[in-house]
Design an enzyme around this catalytic site. Sequence first.
Site, mmCIF file in Angstrom:
data_model
loop_
_atom_site.group_PDB
_atom_site.id
_atom_site.type_symbol
_atom_site.label_atom_id
_atom_site.label_comp_id
_atom_site.label_asym_id
_atom_site.label_seq_id
_atom_site.Cartn_x
_atom_site.Cartn_y
_atom_site.Cartn_z
ATOM 1 N N CYS A 5 21.288 15.337 7.604
ATOM 2 C CA CYS A 5 20.283 14.110 8.345
ATOM 3 C C CYS A 5 20.644 12.863 7.157
ATOM 4 O O CYS A 5 21.720 13.073 6.045
ATOM 5 C CB CYS A 5 19.662 14.276 9.415
ATOM 6 N N HIS A 65 20.374 18.594 12.990
ATOM 7 C CA HIS A 65 19.245 19.846 13.714
ATOM 8 C C HIS A 65 19.535 21.218 13.664
ATOM 9 O O HIS A 65 20.316 20.672 14.650
ATOM 10 C CB HIS A 65 18.279 18.298 14.123
#
Length: 506
Positions: free
Chosen positions: A335, A446
Amino acid sequence: MVAQTLMVQGTGSSVGKSILVTALCRIFKLQGLRVAPFKAQNMSLNSFVTAGGDEIGRAQVVQAEAAGIAPTVAMNPVLLKPESDNHAQIIVRGKPLTRISAARFPQLKAELWCAITESLDQLRGAYDVVVIEGAGSPAEINLKDRDLVNMKVALHCHAPVLLAADIDRGGMFAALVGTLELLEAPEKERVKAFIVNKFRGDVSLLTPGLDWLEARTGVPVAGVVPFYHDIHIAEEDSVAVEKRYTMKNRRDFDLDIAVIALPHIANFDDFDPFEREPRVRLRYVEAGDELGEPDLIILPGSKATVTDLGYLRSSGREQEILRAASAGIPIIGICAGYQMLGGAIHDPELIESSATLTTGMGLLPVATRFLPVKSTHQVRARTLAGFGLLAKAQNAVITGYEIHMGQTETLGASQPFLIEQRSQQICSDGDGTLSTDGNVVGTYIHGLFHNHGLRQGILLELAERKGLTLAASTAMFSADEQYDRLAAHVRTSLNMELIHRILDQQ
C-alpha cells in the site's frame, strides 16, 4: 426481543479490553447464543474492509470472527484514523466523512452519536447479546464532554460494565478505585464487576488485595485472567513494546525479516503470520535500530505516506534501503510502502500532504496520484509472477483487501498479482508492480502474508538463496482453534455465573 448488552471498559488503554471482548464473544457463541461485538468509536490505523466495502476497525473483525459471524459496519460506526498528533480522518458508517482537528471534533458530536445509536440499536435487534468495548478510560476528565464510546454508550443501552485493569503494569488497585471514584453516580451504578487482567504468578497471593478491593468499593471481582504467550489473536493497536523487544532479540532463526516501523504504520497485522513460522525472525526496525542485512525488507502501509517518506529520508533509512536493494536484498512494499517505492507521488489537490509532487525512492517504475475517493474492496487474487522473489509462489491463491486513497500507474513493468474478484464482482485486473529482476514487489493487497501458499513460497525462495532447507511450517493453524483456546483460558478465569446474573439483571 432486544439483545442484552454487556460492556467491557478499562482503567486505561491497552489493558486488554479488545481481547476480553473477543473471548466473551466466543464464550457466548459456544453457549449457543447469537452474539455480536460493538465499539462505538475506534482510534486506530489498523482497519479492515467488510464484504460491503465498508472500512471498520480490525479489532471488531476479530471479535466478529470469534462470534462466528461476518463483520459489518454496524459493529464499529465511527473510526478515527490519526494523520498527525492533531488531525485525523473520520470514517462514519464505513465511509470517509472528513479530516478534522482534535479541537473541532466536538462539532461532529451530534452526527456521530446518531450513527452510533442507530448502529447499536440495529445490532440489538438482530442478536441475543451484544458485547460492547469501551476505549481508553471512562474517567478522562478532560475528554468527558466529548466521550462517545464509554459511559455514554453504557447509559444509552443500560449496559452493565465490567471494568478491567492490567495488573502487569502495576498500580492496579489505585487504577480501579480511582476510576470508580471519578465516575458520576449514574455511571458508577453501571459498574457491576472488576476484571484483573494479565496476571503472572500465584493467584492466592493476590487474594487479600482482592478482598480489600471488594470491601472498599462494594464491587465484586469477576476474575483474574492470567497472562498468556501461546494464543495467537491479532492485536488492535501498534505492536506492543514488549512484543517488539522479544521479537527483535530473538536469536534462534535462519531467516530475518525486517519491517520498517514507520511513524504512522497501518495494518501491521499483515505480518503476524511470520511470527509463527519456525526459524523466522520478524523484527520492527525502529528509529535508532540498525537495519543490518535482513533476508527481506518490508515497507508497510501508512496513513501519512509523504510524511513517513520524509521520515525515511531525514533519518537516513531511505539510503539504507536503497543500498540493500543494490545488494540484492528483496523488498516488498504494501500500500503506502508500494507508493513510496515508485518514482513520484502526485497530490495536486493536497489530499494528504502540503506538496503537490514528492519524489519517490525510484525502485519501481510507477507513479501515484492521490484521489479524494478512497478505494475499499475485498479481493481474491492469485500470483502471476514465476520469477524473482515470487518464483516459488506462482499461482498461489490470495484473499485480502484494499484500502488506499491513491491510484498507481505502472509504467511498462510486469504485475505480480491478478485480481479475479473485487468486492464480490468478478474481474481480471492486474495488481502491483514487479521489478525487472523480480526482487522488488509492490502491491495494494493487505493480508497478503496470511495466505499460506504465498507466504511459504516467499520463505522457500529466501531459504534457497541462503542454501538452507526451510523447516516445516507451523503457521497454518485454525483461527477457530485460537478463539476456542482464548475462550477456554478466559472462561476458566472468570466467574461466568456472576456474569450471567449481571446480564439477567438488565
